[in-house]
Design a protein around this motif. Structure first.
Motif, short mmCIF file in Angstrom:
data_model
loop_
_atom_site.label_atom_id
_atom_site.label_comp_id
_atom_site.label_asym_id
_atom_site.label_seq_id
_atom_site.Cartn_x
_atom_site.Cartn_y
_atom_site.Cartn_z
N LEU A 16 0.84 -1.19 0.00
CA LEU A 16 0.00 0.00 0.00
C LEU A 16 0.87 1.24 0.00
O LEU A 16 1.64 1.47 0.92
CB LEU A 16 -0.92 0.00 1.22
CG LEU A 16 -1.86 1.19 1.33
CD1 LEU A 16 -2.82 1.23 0.15
CD2 LEU A 16 -2.63 1.12 2.62
N ARG A 17 0.77 2.02 -1.05
CA ARG A 17 1.59 3.23 -1.16
C ARG A 17 0.72 4.48 -1.21
O ARG A 17 1.22 5.58 -1.36
CB ARG A 17 2.45 3.16 -2.41
CG ARG A 17 3.37 1.96 -2.41
CD ARG A 17 4.66 2.28 -3.11
NE ARG A 17 5.50 1.14 -3.32
CZ ARG A 17 6.15 0.48 -2.37
NH1 ARG A 17 6.03 0.81 -1.14
NH2 ARG A 17 6.92 -0.55 -2.68
N LYS A 18 -0.59 4.30 -1.13
CA LYS A 18 -1.48 5.46 -1.19
C LYS A 18 -2.12 5.68 0.18
O LYS A 18 -1.90 4.92 1.11
CB LYS A 18 -2.55 5.24 -2.24
CG LYS A 18 -3.49 4.10 -1.96
CD LYS A 18 -4.54 3.98 -3.05
CE LYS A 18 -5.56 2.91 -2.69
NZ LYS A 18 -6.65 2.89 -3.61
N ARG A 19 -2.91 6.72 0.25
CA ARG A 19 -3.63 7.02 1.49
C ARG A 19 -5.03 6.43 1.42
O ARG A 19 -5.65 6.40 0.36
CB ARG A 19 -3.74 8.54 1.65
CG ARG A 19 -2.40 9.20 1.84
CD ARG A 19 -2.53 10.72 1.76
NE ARG A 19 -1.27 11.33 2.03
CZ ARG A 19 -1.00 12.03 3.14
NH1 ARG A 19 -1.93 12.21 4.04
NH2 ARG A 19 0.19 12.53 3.34
N ASN A 44 -8.74 6.86 3.17
CA ASN A 44 -9.56 7.71 4.02
C ASN A 44 -10.69 6.92 4.65
O ASN A 44 -11.50 6.33 3.94
CB ASN A 44 -10.15 8.87 3.20
CG ASN A 44 -9.09 9.85 2.77
OD1 ASN A 44 -8.38 10.39 3.60
ND2 ASN A 44 -8.97 10.05 1.48
N ARG A 47 -1.99 6.07 6.15
CA ARG A 47 -0.98 6.41 5.15
C ARG A 47 0.31 5.68 5.47
O ARG A 47 0.55 5.31 6.62
CB ARG A 47 -0.75 7.91 5.09
CG ARG A 47 -0.21 8.49 6.39
CD ARG A 47 0.52 9.79 6.15
NE ARG A 47 0.94 10.44 7.37
CZ ARG A 47 1.99 10.11 8.11
NH1 ARG A 47 2.74 9.08 7.78
NH2 ARG A 47 2.30 10.81 9.20
N TRP A 49 -10.29 -2.03 2.02
CA TRP A 49 -9.26 -1.99 0.98
C TRP A 49 -8.79 -3.40 0.66
O TRP A 49 -8.62 -3.74 -0.51
CB TRP A 49 -8.10 -1.10 1.44
CG TRP A 49 -7.01 -0.99 0.43
CD1 TRP A 49 -6.99 -0.19 -0.68
CD2 TRP A 49 -5.78 -1.73 0.41
NE1 TRP A 49 -5.81 -0.38 -1.38
CE2 TRP A 49 -5.06 -1.32 -0.72
CE3 TRP A 49 -5.22 -2.68 1.26
CZ2 TRP A 49 -3.80 -1.84 -1.04
CZ3 TRP A 49 -3.99 -3.20 0.95
CH2 TRP A 49 -3.29 -2.77 -0.19
N GLU A 82 -9.91 -3.89 -3.02
CA GLU A 82 -8.78 -3.61 -3.90
C GLU A 82 -7.83 -4.79 -4.06
O GLU A 82 -7.23 -4.97 -5.10
CB GLU A 82 -7.99 -2.39 -3.40
CG GLU A 82 -8.80 -1.12 -3.34
CD GLU A 82 -9.25 -0.64 -4.71
OE1 GLU A 82 -8.49 -0.78 -5.69
OE2 GLU A 82 -10.40 -0.14 -4.80
#
Length: 162
Positions: free
Chosen positions: A3-6, A8, A15, A100, A104
């Motif tokens: 995971l390299r994104k944030r 919410n 993050r 996620w 994802e």
């Protein structure tokens, strides 16, 4: 960790950890009520995600993945500062990461394994939809007492996510 994104949540942001987070996370993981359930602080927090609430790092969450097609699943682990417990931040962080991992990363099953005596963590995970599967006897070594403690295996199927 991929995971390299944030991410919410409703109240928190997850993050990748950044420079300067390690000192804060070291303080949090050494709080007596956190240290009671966590091993000594790691040397690095690179494999964890910072939990951010109102622009402040308040804990960390991590995940692991088993990608063998016959046993595919993901696991979650979390710690949160004691002073903000009871506000739903841990629940939001776990739910955000769980979504996620399901949406994802395509996991159909998630696991989490709190200490069997950690009732507040167990309540948090149940609010997300995790269900007890069984007790793992003498599962983790309590560094403070020197005793082997039981763990509670909990899991969540994708369609049970609350």
């Amino acid at each position: 960790m991929s995971l390299r994104k944030r991410l919410n949540g409703d109240r928190v942001l997850l993050r990748p950890t950044a420079d300067g987070d390690a000192e804060i996370l070291h303080r949090v993981v050494r709080e007596p009520e956190v240290a009671a359930w966590w091993s000594p602080p790691p040397d690095s927090y690179q494999d964890k995600l910072a939990i951010v609430f109102e622009d402040e790092v308040v804990g960390a969450i991590q995940f692991s993945e088993e990608n063998d097609p016959q046993f595919r699943r993901a696991g979650i682990d979390i710690f949160l500062t004691t002073r903000l417990r009871g506000r739903g931040l841990g629940t939001d962080a776990v739910r955000t990461l769980a979504r996620w991992l399901v949406e994802e990363r395509g996991h159909h099953r998630l696991t989490i394994d709190p200490a069997a005596a950690n009732t507040s963590a167990i309540r948090c995970y149940q609010k997300v939809g995790f269900k007890p599967v069984g007790v793992m006897r003498a599962y983790w070594h309590n560094e403070q007492t020197g005793a082997w403690e039981d763990g509670l295996l909990m899991d969540l199927l994708a369609d049970e996510l609350i």
